[in-house]
Scaffold this motif. Sequence first.
Motif, mmCIF file in Angstrom:
data_model
loop_
_atom_site.group_PDB
_atom_site.id
_atom_site.type_symbol
_atom_site.label_atom_id
_atom_site.label_comp_id
_atom_site.label_asym_id
_atom_site.label_seq_id
_atom_site.Cartn_x
_atom_site.Cartn_y
_atom_site.Cartn_z
ATOM 1 N N GLY A 81 75.064 31.996 91.210
ATOM 2 C CA GLY A 81 76.030 32.816 91.945
ATOM 3 C C GLY A 81 77.439 32.257 91.860
ATOM 4 O O GLY A 81 78.414 33.008 91.701
ATOM 5 N N PHE A 82 77.566 30.939 91.930
ATOM 6 C CA PHE A 82 78.881 30.294 91.843
ATOM 7 C C PHE A 82 79.482 30.497 90.450
ATOM 8 O O PHE A 82 80.665 30.802 90.311
ATOM 9 N N THR A 83 78.659 30.357 89.420
ATOM 10 C CA THR A 83 79.126 30.560 88.048
ATOM 11 C C THR A 83 79.579 32.000 87.846
ATOM 12 O O THR A 83 80.625 32.254 87.234
ATOM 13 N N MET A 84 78.811 32.947 88.375
ATOM 14 C CA MET A 84 79.196 34.361 88.260
ATOM 15 C C MET A 84 80.508 34.629 88.998
ATOM 16 O O MET A 84 81.329 35.425 88.537
ATOM 17 N N THR A 85 80.708 33.961 90.114
ATOM 18 C CA THR A 85 81.956 34.133 90.868
ATOM 19 C C THR A 85 83.151 33.667 90.050
ATOM 20 O O THR A 85 84.173 34.362 89.963
ATOM 21 N N ILE A 86 83.026 32.495 89.441
ATOM 22 C CA ILE A 86 84.118 31.961 88.614
ATOM 23 C C ILE A 86 84.386 32.869 87.423
ATOM 24 O O ILE A 86 85.541 33.185 87.106
ATOM 25 N N MET A 87 83.322 33.317 86.758
ATOM 26 C CA MET A 87 83.495 34.190 85.600
ATOM 27 C C MET A 87 84.141 35.511 85.994
ATOM 28 O O MET A 87 85.010 36.024 85.265
ATOM 29 N N SER A 88 83.766 36.062 87.134
ATOM 30 C CA SER A 88 84.359 37.317 87.597
ATOM 31 C C SER A 88 85.835 37.125 87.922
ATOM 32 O O SER A 88 86.672 37.979 87.587
ATOM 33 N N ALA A 89 86.163 36.015 88.575
ATOM 34 C CA ALA A 89 87.568 35.740 88.906
ATOM 35 C C ALA A 89 88.402 35.558 87.644
ATOM 36 O O ALA A 89 89.537 36.055 87.559
ATOM 37 N N GLN A 90 87.858 34.872 86.654
ATOM 38 C CA GLN A 90 88.582 34.683 85.392
ATOM 39 C C GLN A 90 88.763 36.015 84.663
ATOM 40 O O GLN A 90 89.812 36.262 84.072
ATOM 41 N N ALA A 91 87.736 36.863 84.705
ATOM 42 C CA ALA A 91 87.836 38.165 84.050
ATOM 43 C C ALA A 91 88.934 39.007 84.696
ATOM 44 O O ALA A 91 89.738 39.633 83.995
ATOM 45 N N VAL A 92 88.980 39.010 86.024
ATOM 46 C CA VAL A 92 90.018 39.767 86.731
ATOM 47 C C VAL A 92 91.395 39.216 86.383
ATOM 48 O O VAL A 92 92.342 39.977 86.164
ATOM 49 N N ALA A 93 91.517 37.898 86.289
ATOM 50 C CA ALA A 93 92.800 37.282 85.956
ATOM 51 C C ALA A 93 93.275 37.679 84.553
ATOM 52 O O ALA A 93 94.470 37.699 84.287
ATOM 53 N N HIS A 94 92.334 38.016 83.693
ATOM 54 C CA HIS A 94 92.676 38.426 82.327
ATOM 55 C C HIS A 94 92.647 39.939 82.150
ATOM 56 O O HIS A 94 92.638 40.452 81.032
ATOM 57 N N GLY A 95 92.597 40.661 83.261
ATOM 58 C CA GLY A 95 92.641 42.116 83.209
ATOM 59 C C GLY A 95 91.359 42.761 82.713
ATOM 60 O O GLY A 95 91.382 43.880 82.212
ATOM 61 N N MET A 96 90.245 42.064 82.853
ATOM 62 C CA MET A 96 88.962 42.596 82.397
ATOM 63 C C MET A 96 88.058 42.837 83.604
ATOM 64 O O MET A 96 88.336 42.373 84.698
ATOM 65 N N ARG A 98 83.878 42.523 84.553
ATOM 66 C CA ARG A 98 82.538 42.128 84.119
ATOM 67 C C ARG A 98 81.517 43.176 84.520
ATOM 68 O O ARG A 98 81.702 43.889 85.488
ATOM 69 N N LYS A 99 80.412 43.229 83.776
ATOM 70 C CA LYS A 99 79.339 44.177 84.078
ATOM 71 C C LYS A 99 78.623 43.810 85.379
ATOM 72 O O LYS A 99 78.094 44.661 86.051
ATOM 73 N N ASP A 100 78.569 42.519 85.694
ATOM 74 C CA ASP A 100 77.887 42.079 86.913
ATOM 75 C C ASP A 100 78.634 42.591 88.129
ATOM 76 O O ASP A 100 79.847 42.480 88.230
ATOM 77 N N SER A 101 77.898 43.138 89.040
ATOM 78 C CA SER A 101 78.527 43.661 90.246
ATOM 79 C C SER A 101 78.681 42.557 91.285
ATOM 80 O O SER A 101 77.983 41.554 91.233
ATOM 81 N N PRO A 102 79.583 42.737 92.241
ATOM 82 C CA PRO A 102 79.722 41.735 93.302
ATOM 83 C C PRO A 102 78.435 41.565 94.113
ATOM 84 O O PRO A 102 78.176 40.497 94.652
ATOM 85 N N GLN A 103 77.593 42.600 94.150
ATOM 86 C CA GLN A 103 76.337 42.498 94.884
ATOM 87 C C GLN A 103 75.430 41.443 94.254
ATOM 88 O O GLN A 103 74.667 40.789 94.964
ATOM 89 N N ASP A 104 75.489 41.283 92.941
ATOM 90 C CA ASP A 104 74.675 40.267 92.273
ATOM 91 C C ASP A 104 75.023 38.873 92.774
ATOM 92 O O ASP A 104 74.140 38.037 93.001
#
Length: 139
Positions: A81-96, A98-104
């Motif tokens: 969950g922590f890794t997914m959080t970091i990856m999601s934050a990085q994706a948002v920072a780069h204007g992308m 991720r397929k994973d939803s926040p519920q995951d």
Amino acid sequence: MKRERALQVVLVLVGLFYCFWGYLLFDDLWHSRWVSGHSDVMPMFLSLNTALGVCLLVAVNQPAKHRLMIAYGAWSSLAHGFTMTIMSAQAVAHGMHRKDSPQDIVIFGVIGVTLLALLPAKQPSPAGAPISEPRVAER
């Protein structure tokens, strides 16, 4: 006793949840989806969590004897969950996006925290059991 029963219920639910990923793994490998998607990480991830699900189901009958496996299930879920959080934050920072939803992220966080909260107490060693000294290599 209620806490142990609650832990057993959680172990069954989480174990079945992770075992279901075995179906996804089989489907992914059977249809070679990982080749076309250039994602060889997903089958490996699914295989690890499927095996974890089986181990958590084995732990249902005697949770105290499988404390370390339950702790591994908790910490690996939190790490995921922590890794997914970091990856999601990085994706948002780069204007992308991720397929994973926040519920995951929330699901894995809840699994980890719940398993840690219900983790059986460490079993004391039998009274009078001698504590052996560590063996040192003889010269």
